[in-house]
Write a protein that holds these residues in place. Structure first.
Motif, PDB file in Angstrom:
ATOM      1  N   ALA A   1     -43.880  20.404  64.554  1.00  0.00           N
ATOM      2  CA  ALA A   1     -43.252  21.624  64.038  1.00  0.00           C
ATOM      3  C   ALA A   1     -44.173  22.837  64.132  1.00  0.00           C
ATOM      4  N   VAL A   2     -45.489  22.633  63.966  1.00  0.00           N
ATOM      5  CA  VAL A   2     -46.409  23.783  63.966  1.00  0.00           C
ATOM      6  C   VAL A   2     -47.011  24.045  65.341  1.00  0.00           C
ATOM      7  N   SER A   3     -46.824  23.141  66.305  1.00  0.00           N
ATOM      8  CA  SER A   3     -47.402  23.324  67.639  1.00  0.00           C
ATOM      9  C   SER A   3     -46.476  24.186  68.496  1.00  0.00           C
TER      10      SER A   3
ATOM     11  N   GLY B   1     -55.506   9.128  63.911  1.00  0.00           N
ATOM     12  CA  GLY B   1     -55.654  10.578  63.848  1.00  0.00           C
ATOM     13  C   GLY B   1     -54.473  11.291  64.463  1.00  0.00           C
ATOM     14  N   VAL B   2     -54.056  12.399  63.866  1.00  0.00           N
ATOM     15  CA  VAL B   2     -52.995  13.250  64.412  1.00  0.00           C
ATOM     16  C   VAL B   2     -53.548  14.667  64.502  1.00  0.00           C
ATOM     17  N   THR B   3     -53.612  15.181  65.725  1.00  0.00           N
ATOM     18  CA  THR B   3     -54.163  16.509  65.975  1.00  0.00           C
ATOM     19  C   THR B   3     -53.099  17.389  66.605  1.00  0.00           C
ATOM     20  N   ASP B   4     -52.879  18.567  66.020  1.00  0.00           N
ATOM     21  CA  ASP B   4     -51.867  19.481  66.570  1.00  0.00           C
ATOM     22  C   ASP B   4     -52.531  20.663  67.255  1.00  0.00           C
ATOM     23  N   GLU B   5     -51.720  21.571  67.784  1.00  0.00           N
ATOM     24  CA  GLU B   5     -52.221  22.801  68.398  1.00  0.00           C
ATOM     25  C   GLU B   5     -51.653  24.010  67.669  1.00  0.00           C
ATOM     26  N   GLY B   6     -51.438  23.834  66.373  1.00  0.00           N
ATOM     27  CA  GLY B   6     -50.911  24.919  65.569  1.00  0.00           C
ATOM     28  C   GLY B   6     -51.998  25.852  65.082  1.00  0.00           C
TER      29      GLY B   6
END
Length: 368
Positions: free
Chosen positions: A149-151, A172-177
């Motif tokens: 949602a934030v990427s 691990g969960v890494t976003d691009e937000g």
């Protein structure tokens, strides 16, 4: 008092009158909602099972149904915990399959947002299995949906798993937000704080509590320029899960049998009727106490599957009527409150299947 002060007070009163009163749901409200969710999950699982039985050479559709069925079962476990029902322990699952299922389940949402989901597995975990699969998936799904949602569109979200010492696996969960603002970081996992627009701030708090209750730990390890959450999960020695049973077309185990189904939810009845007739049975339906009397006069039955709600306050009387007219019939109670039925004599020889159920549980109760 000045006119300007009076006008300001009038405007404030009007604003207060216009704003709707927000009522927090009571325990009874929540119990009712969970009961309806239980019914919905029962129907979803049943029709998925039947659809898979009709597929012969459509692997893409079957793959989608497999994911849907798995997630519906996890949702069913969540509901069962909430309503106080016993929940059997998950069979251990491989870390690789947990990664794959978590990503697969969120794939449609990622595609809608134009976000790529990537996974990475530590080679040291290729043969590792973990307990608590449904809880891990529940937490990872929350994190992944937030990350998607934030990427931005054409961005990516990474789901990875690594071994940390001999005892812990770290997901691990890494976003691009844009990351998590400074003012939200301190209580992000403890209060109703959300990381995305329109969020209620419940998911992360609940996920963190769920992790703690299960012996794990959820933490925010990087806040910007993008966010990274890690779920630490204890690794215990375990054996690989047993292969799933076949879901192909059922055997005609009820050929020549006549079953009575007392159920006021048409969707649940449709599911039961389809499952029982596909196995050779004839099905008689009663939605109410009055319809039950008519159904019993139409002929004998080999078994009666009874939701308790159509009986109202006369549950024991209705069950007694079924037993009196069909002394040898098997009685299966299907309800969310089968444990709250005092005074049921042992002579009824009733079996209880608690909602939400799967068709396999009903078949087992009728053939035991």
């Amino acid at each position: 008092m000045a006119d300007s002060d009076t006008g300001a007070m009038d405007r404030e009163n009007l604003r207060n009158d216009a704003e709707p009163t927000i009522r927090r749901p009571s325990d009874r409200d929540l119990a009712g909602v969970l009961h309806e969710v239980s019914n919905a999950l029962t129907v979803v699982l049943g029709w998925i099972d039947r659809a898979r039985g009709e597929i012969d050479s459509m692997p893409t559709v079957e793959d989608a149904l497999t994911v849907a069925a798995s997630r519906a079962r996890h949702a069913r476990q969540i509901v069962r915990r909430a309503i106080g029902a016993d929940v059997p322990d998950d069979a251990p699952a491989s870390v690789a399959s947990i990664l794959a299922e978590a990503a697969k389940g969120c794939e449609p949402e990622a595609k809608r947002g134009g976000v790529e989901l990537r996974t990475s597995l530590d080679p040291a975990l290729e043969a590792a299995h973990l307990p608590g699969t449904s809880t891990i998936l529940q937490i990872l799904t929350n994190l992944l949906l937030n990350a998607v949602a934030v990427s931005p569109a054409r961005g990516s979200v990474l789901l990875d798993a690594s071994l940390d010492g001999p005892d812990d696996v770290v997901f691990g969960v890494t976003d691009e937000g844009p990351g998590v603002p400074v003012e939200r970081r301190a209580n992000l996992l403890d209060a109703g704080v959300t990381t995305r627009a329109g969020g209620a701030g419940i998911g992360l708090r609940y996920a963190a509590a769920l992790a703690r209750e299960s012996g794990g730990m959820l933490s925010l390890v990087r806040a910007e320029p993008s966010a990274r959450f890690e779920l630490r999960w204890p690794r215990r020695p375990s054996s690989p899960p047993t292969p799933p049973r076949s879901s192909r077309k059922p055997a005609m185990v009820f050929a020549g049998k006549r079953f009575l189904v007392v159920e006021d939810d048409d969707a649940v009845f449709d599911l039961l009727e389809a499952a029982l007739t596909s196995r050779g049975a004839t099905v008689v339906h009663a939605r109410t106490r009055a319809e039950l009397a008519v159904a019993l006069k139409s002929g004998g039955v080999d078994a009666a599957l009874c939701d308790l709600s159509p009986f109202g306050a006369d549950v024991l009387g209705a069950l007694g009527e079924i037993r009196e007219t069909n002394p040898g019939a098997r009685i299966v109670l299907i309800s969310g409150n089968v444990s709250d039925l005092p005074g049921l004599p042992a002579s009824f020889r009733a079996t209880a299947v608690r909602k939400p159920f799967e068709i396999g549980e009903i078949v087992a109760a009728l053939t035991a």
